[in-house]
Design a protein around this motif. Structure first.
Motif, PDB file in Angstrom:
ATOM      1  N   TRP A 272       0.836  -1.212   0.000  1.00 30.96           N
ATOM      2  CA  TRP A 272       0.000   0.000   0.000  1.00 30.96           C
ATOM      3  C   TRP A 272       0.864   1.253   0.000  1.00 30.96           C
ATOM      4  O   TRP A 272       0.654   2.177  -0.803  1.00 30.96           O
ATOM      5  N   VAL A 273       1.860   1.284   0.884  1.00 30.45           N
ATOM      6  CA  VAL A 273       2.682   2.481   1.046  1.00 30.45           C
ATOM      7  C   VAL A 273       3.712   2.600  -0.069  1.00 30.45           C
ATOM      8  O   VAL A 273       3.830   3.657  -0.717  1.00 30.45           O
ATOM      9  N   ILE A 274       4.476   1.548  -0.322  1.00 26.31           N
ATOM     10  CA  ILE A 274       5.589   1.635  -1.257  1.00 26.31           C
ATOM     11  C   ILE A 274       5.105   1.891  -2.686  1.00 26.31           C
ATOM     12  O   ILE A 274       5.794   2.527  -3.489  1.00 26.31           O
ATOM     13  N   GLU A 306      14.827   1.039   4.331  1.00 25.98           N
ATOM     14  CA  GLU A 306      14.939   0.515   2.968  1.00 25.98           C
ATOM     15  C   GLU A 306      14.657   1.610   1.940  1.00 25.98           C
ATOM     16  O   GLU A 306      15.308   1.674   0.885  1.00 25.98           O
ATOM     17  N   TYR A 307      13.684   2.454   2.222  1.00 19.99           N
ATOM     18  CA  TYR A 307      13.326   3.510   1.280  1.00 19.99           C
ATOM     19  C   TYR A 307      14.481   4.481   1.062  1.00 19.99           C
ATOM     20  O   TYR A 307      14.763   4.902  -0.072  1.00 19.99           O
ATOM     21  N   THR A 318       6.498  11.010  -1.558  1.00 16.05           N
ATOM     22  CA  THR A 318       7.028  12.358  -1.356  1.00 16.05           C
ATOM     23  C   THR A 318       7.521  12.558   0.074  1.00 16.05           C
ATOM     24  O   THR A 318       7.979  13.643   0.421  1.00 16.05           O
ATOM     25  N   LYS A 319       7.400  11.498   0.900  1.00 16.35           N
ATOM     26  CA  LYS A 319       7.880  11.571   2.276  1.00 16.35           C
ATOM     27  C   LYS A 319       8.190  10.160   2.740  1.00 16.35           C
ATOM     28  O   LYS A 319       8.013   9.186   1.991  1.00 16.35           O
ATOM     29  N   MET A 325       2.334   6.157   7.401  1.00 15.94           N
ATOM     30  CA  MET A 325       1.752   5.273   8.413  1.00 15.94           C
ATOM     31  C   MET A 325       1.104   6.063   9.535  1.00 15.94           C
ATOM     32  O   MET A 325       0.085   5.648  10.093  1.00 15.94           O
ATOM     33  N   ARG A 326       1.696   7.217   9.886  1.00 15.27           N
ATOM     34  CA  ARG A 326       1.115   8.046  10.942  1.00 15.27           C
ATOM     35  C   ARG A 326      -0.148   8.763  10.490  1.00 15.27           C
ATOM     36  O   ARG A 326      -0.853   9.349  11.314  1.00 15.27           O
TER      37      ARG A 326
END
Length: 398
Positions: A272-274, A306-307, A318-319, A325-326
């Protein structure tokens, strides 16, 4: 009344024990903590849908599959409550060799009335715990994503949704749900959103997390867009699995339960995030359900690390992953509270006073009552109120 139950030194808990007896201590917490003064939303609770399985099978849309299921119920002695399903036998280990039986089925006596018995049982739990709004999910259906036949899984989820919205939700406005998406089929998922998003008892939609599906696949973008457009959150509800490549090596239910409820949501959250889903749908509220909290700071550090070494693999970001996640939400159950220092650090890392929502997971064997939140010493008064209900009020537009 449960006065006699409260006076007993020892209560025998069986499949027939009244919920109000099991929750007698929770009732005392209402007065002890002044919970009547709090708006409490239970974001994750359950009912036993297999007890109503024949009625759900009758609502299958495909006439051939519906008849097949009804024939199984009619002709196979053991199929009444499992026909067409993939109910995993490993879940029966939850009763600890018969020592925690209430989980197996809710067979407690319920007076005859025009109400479905599940409505009565949900009301008993809500009243005993001082809950104002309870979000109710199925139980074995949480493993529907592992069904060997995706078409059957889709039909079963849609039949369950018809049954639940017709039979349970209209009977008490305090009962809500995040309706399960037939995630095997993106078109059916989109149809589900369009059909039920205006139902007053449906406050969001759910993906059952035990499944081997990349949530970042392009065919799901129309599903997320439809949810964002309607201002409705999406939740990922974890579940057990003792049969995948990792947990199948484990010889104890404890081991599989500890790991599988976390790794499924860790996998989906990573994709979802990556893959930048929060960037593509910045107004889509996302909730991670029933994985506890201990995994969250680990994932924040691991994904950030890792990012920073391979930003070219995540060009939409962009962050930092931890920042995304927050901005997401989490449910409290099962809250790992064995080390208060670690718990406090976890709350700080995830900004829990603004991202965490109380859940009981009732009637599962490891449920948490609202007093669990009230007993955390480092929480501010407003933080307790947010976690118990105010954050949920905002997330679900209550």
């Amino acid at each position: 009344m449960v006065d006699s139950a409260q006076r007993r030194e020892t209560q025998e808990i069986t499949i027939h024990t009244d919920s109000r007896e099991i929750l007698a201590n929770a009732r005392r917490d209402i007065e002890r903590y002044g919970l009547d003064d709090y708006f409490i939303v239970d974001v994750d609770s359950h009912h036993v849908e297999l007890d109503s399985w024949p009625q759900i099978i009758e609502r299958i849309e495909d006439p051939v599959l519906r008849d097949s299921g009804l024939q199984m119920i009619k002709n196979w002695p053991n199929a009444k409550n499992v026909a067409l399903s993939n109910h995993p036998p490993g879940l029966t280990m939850q009763d600890v060799s018969g020592r925690v039986l209430h989980q197996a089925t809710l067979a407690e006596p319920v007076p005859d009335s025009d109400l479905h018995r599940d409505v009565t049982l949900v009301r008993r739990a809500m009243d005993s715990m001082g809950i104002d709004v309870q979000v109710v999910f199925p139980q074995p259906m949480l493993e529907i994503g592992l069904h060997p036949n995706p078409n059957v899984a889709t039909e079963l989820m849609m039949a369950y949704n018809r049954w639940f919205t017709e039979t349970i939700l209209p009977r008490d406005e305090r009962i809500k749900t995040m309706l399960g998406l037939p995630f095997e089929n993106p078109d059916a998922s989109l149809r589900t959103i369009r059909e039920y998003s205006d139902h007053p008892g449906v406050i969001g939609f759910l993906v059952t997390s035990q499944r081997f599906t990349g949530v970042h696949r392009n065919e799901y973008m129309k599903v997320y867009a439809a949810l964002e457009e309607r201002g409705m959150p999406i939740g990922f509800h974890a579940g057990p699995n003792q049969a995948d490549s990792m947990t199948s090596t484990m010889n104890k239910f404890l081991s599989a339960h500890a790991i599988s409820f976390v790794t499924c949501n860790m996998t989906h959250l990573t994709n979802w995030v990556i893959n930048g889903i929060p960037e593509r749908f910045p107004n889509l509220r996302t909730i991670w359900i029933e994985s506890g909290l201990a995994w969250i700071p680990f994932m924040m550090q691991r994904l950030d690390h890792e990012y920073l070494m391979r930003q070219s693999d995540a060009p939409l970001l962009t962050k930092l992953p931890s920042d995304y996640m927050r901005e997401m939400y989490y449910t409290s159950q099962p809250i790992e509270i064995t080390d208060m220092g670690l718990l406090e650090s976890t709350f700080k890392a995830m900004d829990a006073e603004h991202t965490l929502m109380y859940s009981s997971d009732w009637p599962h064997w490891d449920f948490d009552v609202p007093g669990r939140i009230m007993s955390i010493p480092f929480l501010s008064e407003q933080g307790k109120r947010n976690i118990l209900g105010e954050t949920a009020r905002k997330v679900f537009n209550l």
